[in-house]
Write a protein that holds these residues in place. Sequence first.
Motif, PDB file in Angstrom:
ATOM      1  N   GLU A  88       0.815  -1.216   0.000  1.00  0.00           N
ATOM      2  CA  GLU A  88       0.000   0.000   0.000  1.00  0.00           C
ATOM      3  C   GLU A  88       0.843   1.259   0.000  1.00  0.00           C
ATOM      4  N   LEU A  89       2.069   1.140   0.497  1.00  0.00           N
ATOM      5  CA  LEU A  89       2.924   2.314   0.633  1.00  0.00           C
ATOM      6  C   LEU A  89       3.450   2.762  -0.729  1.00  0.00           C
ATOM      7  N   GLU A  90       3.110   3.987  -1.122  1.00  0.00           N
ATOM      8  CA  GLU A  90       3.644   4.522  -2.379  1.00  0.00           C
ATOM      9  C   GLU A  90       5.056   5.035  -2.115  1.00  0.00           C
ATOM     10  N   ILE A  91       5.968   4.720  -3.011  1.00  0.00           N
ATOM     11  CA  ILE A  91       7.348   5.132  -2.749  1.00  0.00           C
ATOM     12  C   ILE A  91       7.519   6.628  -3.023  1.00  0.00           C
ATOM     13  N   TYR A  92       8.477   7.217  -2.329  1.00  0.00           N
ATOM     14  CA  TYR A  92       8.800   8.632  -2.504  1.00  0.00           C
ATOM     15  C   TYR A  92      10.299   8.811  -2.331  1.00  0.00           C
ATOM     16  N   ASP A  93      10.776   9.916  -2.834  1.00  0.00           N
ATOM     17  CA  ASP A  93      12.210  10.180  -2.715  1.00  0.00           C
ATOM     18  C   ASP A  93      12.599  10.286  -1.250  1.00  0.00           C
ATOM     19  N   GLY A  94      13.570   9.491  -0.852  1.00  0.00           N
ATOM     20  CA  GLY A  94      14.032   9.549   0.529  1.00  0.00           C
ATOM     21  C   GLY A  94      13.430   8.489   1.421  1.00  0.00           C
ATOM     22  N   LEU A  95      12.541   7.684   0.874  1.00  0.00           N
ATOM     23  CA  LEU A  95      11.939   6.617   1.679  1.00  0.00           C
ATOM     24  C   LEU A  95      13.004   5.635   2.164  1.00  0.00           C
ATOM     25  N   GLU A  96      12.934   5.339   3.463  1.00  0.00           N
ATOM     26  CA  GLU A  96      13.798   4.294   4.003  1.00  0.00           C
ATOM     27  C   GLU A  96      12.907   3.267   4.680  1.00  0.00           C
ATOM     28  N   ALA A  97      12.956   2.052   4.181  1.00  0.00           N
ATOM     29  CA  ALA A  97      12.110   1.010   4.760  1.00  0.00           C
ATOM     30  C   ALA A  97      12.979  -0.168   5.185  1.00  0.00           C
ATOM     31  N   PHE A  98      12.501  -0.886   6.172  1.00  0.00           N
ATOM     32  CA  PHE A  98      13.246  -2.036   6.698  1.00  0.00           C
ATOM     33  C   PHE A  98      12.324  -3.228   6.822  1.00  0.00           C
ATOM     34  N   SER A  99      12.888  -4.401   6.600  1.00  0.00           N
ATOM     35  CA  SER A  99      12.077  -5.591   6.822  1.00  0.00           C
ATOM     36  C   SER A  99      11.921  -5.782   8.319  1.00  0.00           C
ATOM     37  N   GLN A 100      10.803  -6.348   8.700  1.00  0.00           N
ATOM     38  CA  GLN A 100      10.516  -6.543  10.117  1.00  0.00           C
ATOM     39  C   GLN A 100      10.716  -7.996  10.482  1.00  0.00           C
ATOM     40  N   ASN A 101      10.822  -8.243  11.759  1.00  0.00           N
ATOM     41  CA  ASN A 101      10.751  -9.612  12.209  1.00  0.00           C
ATOM     42  C   ASN A 101      11.972 -10.446  11.875  1.00  0.00           C
ATOM     43  N   CYS A 102      13.108  -9.773  11.580  1.00  0.00           N
ATOM     44  CA  CYS A 102      14.297 -10.560  11.288  1.00  0.00           C
ATOM     45  C   CYS A 102      15.428 -10.022  12.130  1.00  0.00           C
ATOM     46  N   TRP A 103      16.168 -10.923  12.682  1.00  0.00           N
ATOM     47  CA  TRP A 103      17.333 -10.532  13.423  1.00  0.00           C
ATOM     48  C   TRP A 103      18.329 -11.666  13.278  1.00  0.00           C
ATOM     49  N   PRO A 104      19.519 -11.426  12.829  1.00  0.00           N
ATOM     50  CA  PRO A 104      20.110 -10.111  12.552  1.00  0.00           C
ATOM     51  C   PRO A 104      19.703  -9.518  11.196  1.00  0.00           C
ATOM     52  N   GLU A 261      -7.810   9.577   5.613  1.00  0.00           N
ATOM     53  CA  GLU A 261      -7.321  10.066   4.323  1.00  0.00           C
ATOM     54  C   GLU A 261      -5.823  10.284   4.437  1.00  0.00           C
ATOM     55  N   ASN A 262      -5.073   9.662   3.535  1.00  0.00           N
ATOM     56  CA  ASN A 262      -3.629   9.861   3.490  1.00  0.00           C
ATOM     57  C   ASN A 262      -3.329  11.053   2.619  1.00  0.00           C
ATOM     58  N   LEU A 263      -2.737  12.087   3.196  1.00  0.00           N
ATOM     59  CA  LEU A 263      -2.502  13.295   2.406  1.00  0.00           C
ATOM     60  C   LEU A 263      -1.069  13.412   1.919  1.00  0.00           C
ATOM     61  N   THR A 264      -0.118  12.996   2.740  1.00  0.00           N
ATOM     62  CA  THR A 264       1.274  13.252   2.361  1.00  0.00           C
ATOM     63  C   THR A 264       2.147  12.000   2.351  1.00  0.00           C
ATOM     64  N   ASP A 265       1.580  10.850   2.672  1.00  0.00           N
ATOM     65  CA  ASP A 265       2.434   9.668   2.798  1.00  0.00           C
ATOM     66  C   ASP A 265       3.169   9.326   1.510  1.00  0.00           C
ATOM     67  N   HIS A 266       2.630   9.765   0.369  1.00  0.00           N
ATOM     68  CA  HIS A 266       3.262   9.439  -0.910  1.00  0.00           C
ATOM     69  C   HIS A 266       4.210  10.529  -1.374  1.00  0.00           C
ATOM     70  N   LEU A 267       4.297  11.639  -0.638  1.00  0.00           N
ATOM     71  CA  LEU A 267       5.138  12.751  -1.084  1.00  0.00           C
ATOM     72  C   LEU A 267       6.578  12.570  -0.628  1.00  0.00           C
ATOM     73  N   SER A 268       7.475  13.225  -1.338  1.00  0.00           N
ATOM     74  CA  SER A 268       8.875  13.152  -0.949  1.00  0.00           C
ATOM     75  C   SER A 268       9.043  13.824   0.407  1.00  0.00           C
ATOM     76  N   ILE A 269      10.130  13.466   1.090  1.00  0.00           N
ATOM     77  CA  ILE A 269      10.344  13.999   2.433  1.00  0.00           C
ATOM     78  C   ILE A 269      10.306  15.524   2.430  1.00  0.00           C
ATOM     79  N   LYS A 270      10.817  16.118   1.366  1.00  0.00           N
ATOM     80  CA  LYS A 270      10.834  17.582   1.259  1.00  0.00           C
ATOM     81  C   LYS A 270       9.399  18.113   1.143  1.00  0.00           C
ATOM     82  N   ASP A 271       8.592  17.445   0.320  1.00  0.00           N
ATOM     83  CA  ASP A 271       7.230  17.951   0.089  1.00  0.00           C
ATOM     84  C   ASP A 271       6.260  17.670   1.236  1.00  0.00           C
TER      85      ASP A 271
END
Lengths: 1000, 91
Positions: A88-104, A261-271
């Motif tokens: 569901e997450l639209e990518i944007y410039d500066g997005l940093e995502a991590f996988s969950q539930n894994c260690w290391p 309503e998601n307003l900015t989740d898809h915008l770049s970090i700057k926007d």
Amino acid sequence: MSDLRVHKTKYINETKRVSFKYDGKNYFGYEGDTLASALLANGVHLIGRSFKYHRPRGIMTCGSEEPNAICQISDKNDLTEPNVRATELEIYDGLEAFSQNCWPNVKFDIGGINNLISPLIPAGFYYKTFMWPKSFWKKIYEPLIRMSAGLGKSPTEPDPDIYDHKYVHYDVLVIGGGLSGIISAKIAAKSNLKTLLVDDKKTLGGSTIYQSNDSFKIDDQHSSKWLEKEINEISEIENLTVKTRTSIAAYHGYNYLLARENLTDHLSIKDKKDKIRQRLWKIRAKKVIVATGSIERPLVFNNNDRPGILLSNSINKYLDYYGVACGTNIILFTNNDSAYETAISLHKKGIKNLIVDLRKNSQSEIAKQAQNLGIKIYFNHVVTNTFGYRKINSVELMELSDDGNTTIGNKIKLNCDCLGISGGWTPMVHMHTQSGGKLDFKNDDQVFIPKEIDNDQISVGACNGDFDLETIIDKTVNKINIFLEINNQDYKNTKVGCSIEKEKRNIWLLPNKIPLGKTKCFIDFQNDSTAKDIKLALKEGFRSIEHVKRYTTTGMATDQGKLSNMHALGIIADTAGVKMGTLGTTTFRPPFTPLTFGTIVGRNVGKFFEVVRKTSIHDWHVDNKAKFENVGQWKRPWYYPKNGETMHDAVQRESKAARDSAGILDASTLGKIDIQGTDASEFLNRIYTNAWSKLSIGKCRYGLMLNEDGMVYDDGVTTRLAENHYLMTTTTGGAANVLGKLEDYLQTEWPELDVYLTSVTDHYSTASVCGPNSKKIINKIFPELDLNDEDFPHMSFKNTKLDNINCRVMRISFTGELSYEINIESKYGKSLWEKCINAGQEFNITPYGTETMHLLRAEKGFIIVGQDTDGTMTPSDLQMDWIVSKKKYDFIGKRSLYRSDTIREDRKQLVGLLTDDPKEILEEGAQIVSDTNTKPIDMLGHVTSSYFSPNLNKSIALAVVRSGKNMKGQKLIIPMKNKNINVTVSDTIFLDKENKRLNA
Amino acid sequence: MFLINCPFCGERDQSEFSSGGEAHIVRPKQPTELSDDQWAEFLFMRKNIKGVQFERWNHSHGCRKWFNVVRDTSNDKIHSVYKMGEKPPVK
Ligand SMILES: [Zn+2]
């Protein structure tokens, strides 16, 4: 363009490259991509580890039902957010995502060892194993579970984003912007109804919008082309508001819905910066049309969870909507026709694929089309196993027996790099059931569909169990016209051509030669529960679906079982040998998808979190370094530390000053109720325990108010201002409730009484000056006022003026000292207070807070309702029989005072306690016993108030003790952690029993 | 969150109101003449019906008036609203 981005679509803007990081590695995608589509385009399937067994997992779906591809966004302490669905997450410039539930890390995961020991982790494992020994829980089990489980991490700093709330009213709300939703919304809006259409995706059109198969045509065009034209017209329609990226979180009764309503989740970090991130819509709609569609079901077979296994239609969407191929050699495993659309689409883009179909054959148009294109189909076959650790590399097929209960023939092994699965379609009935709707089971398609509940809500399209294009359009148009009581002709002559599915075959748990105990047939992918777990739960005696669900944790993860509930039910029904429809379903509860707390609280954070009430003297307290205490919503000065004093030191100093010379308290927060009317005296007679008729004008009286059950409810001093006019004071915290209670009696029990109540708490400020020098101070402020004891005795009041401003001076006392309370219109409160301070300077007038007030009143044995009482204390329990009128025929609670329970001699009663060591201060709430040797120890009561009295130079306490009235002089024990404290029961009045100080 | 039609203000959100329990329990005029059991009946005994129930509600964040509501507790449908002192509608 990567090799997997196989064709151009209008939803992906290839001129805008977007760079993002996943697990620390840089990737590129395009504007329009979700994190999932961008990762798939980069060939990344492996995205996490499963919850219990830490098995490698891949992206499985393309929407909100995603169980595996959940990730942690950002690693900043204030911005990090767990459990975000990559689909569901639209990518944007500066997005940093991590996988969950894994260690290391995702590729090497220590918890993966759970997979190897999985025979040891059956259903209910946590319940069974981690129960004992009890001492293991805190140090061993809990840290172990927390480290190896857990879905992401919470932010540790306050959320810096802005969230908004909005209240709206509509005639019609349409949930879902697919084919049936769009038709519904257009019909409603064109019929002059104010309409809102919401959809959780960024574009409208649902799954029809990327439907390009020749078998599906509307008005002789591809269904997607036709729908596109319909969508393009929407902007010209009046009365129609469209909100995309907006999902309904909750559907409550009376058509009250919450939408995020998601307003900015898809915008770049700057926007994103400084913009409102999300808005919670609070919607009231006269009518609601649910058009939420359906989600594809997985199939349950051995090792059905490897990365590279996706829902078949998701492969189609990744291809036709995002232009991404999920593989280059794809096998589609299905029990229905929809996978054939995927196969044909893949084929047309040159992607090698074949079909494994549970059914013996399919005669539909689309199946023929696939055959004609030369797509290989294995009818009557089942996938029995898959291979490949980090990604699927092959599958094993076998033929199905005639009855579908076993596999026959030889194993066939086929290579692939992606497996699409389709177990049919489940209508999204979440909205309907959340609103209180019930479901019917439809045998043909093995689905639950909404049972119509009332005329304010309707479900149309696939969420109503209508799956083929022709039925959807036809039924939607008809139902909407009836539902909205209109006659719209717009779609009456729409020509629809579509392939109709004829053969159906559903097997909830697919057969296998391997015993079930040795398979991993996943049902709930996120919580790692398998078919074996469900069967074990049944074997152990669980029958209710709600119990099985909790025991196996099926359907209890963040996806709320969107993919798993039907299979769990199906397997239970099959195993128990009952019909699916008779089992019921689990209840879907809000939110449909998780909400951030920020969205829920909106702007009500920080200083807007709660109403704060301040007296008009507040600023003076702040300037004089008061520490504050919250009393209800009020900020009250607690104590005024001087020169780095501790609280104890400050309170000792304040208390001593008040008794030695003069103290001053801001008493403005006490509740004040103005009571007027010809029956005012009679009213007070009925609500207080004591008599009021004979109170003369200008006099004050303390009153105790009970509940009808005879228990003390509130207390305070009431003053008779005129013949039919009283001013009642209540406790600070009880003011609103007392007013409510009095109104209740007036309106419902005694409407014949001529009485009017007005809250005037905020109208007056009160400075309470007490101590032996208080008379001198009051005299300086009001030189005209006669303070002579005969003319102005204790418990009386006078009207006077301060620089032409009206004041009421009351001679009442909560400290036992000579004391005057001055009431003045609130806006003059601070000026009055400052005058008192100035006039009192020569007498070392000492401002004191609530703590000193409590100490001073405890020295006198005055109770605080809510501290020394807890709703189980009668006046007699408090040794206050003197205030209960014997003469009055009735008052609230009177009859209860001689119920068999209230006249018991062994009730808990208020007593004083003196510690044998006068320096020892008891802890409030501490238990009181008389004997520590006999076990179990008999608990006699508890300490309610405890202080060190500087005026008596010893520790004093009030307590409630069983049969305490008759225990004066008796020794008791307060057992504490490290020692027993010896105490003696005393009178509740510790100081000035003769009340000499009142007239000092 | 249902809507309640306050007989004095009109239809408002439930959050403006507070519930006062079962309606039409009249405080005895002569409590002192009652036995413990009779008084307990008035004091403690309340119906908890799944279905149509007569209730008291207070528009506590509005006009502060008390009134009666006939509500189906199984689905929160409000069948009627009437003022204090008015006769309850027949079921
Ligand atoms: Zn009202």
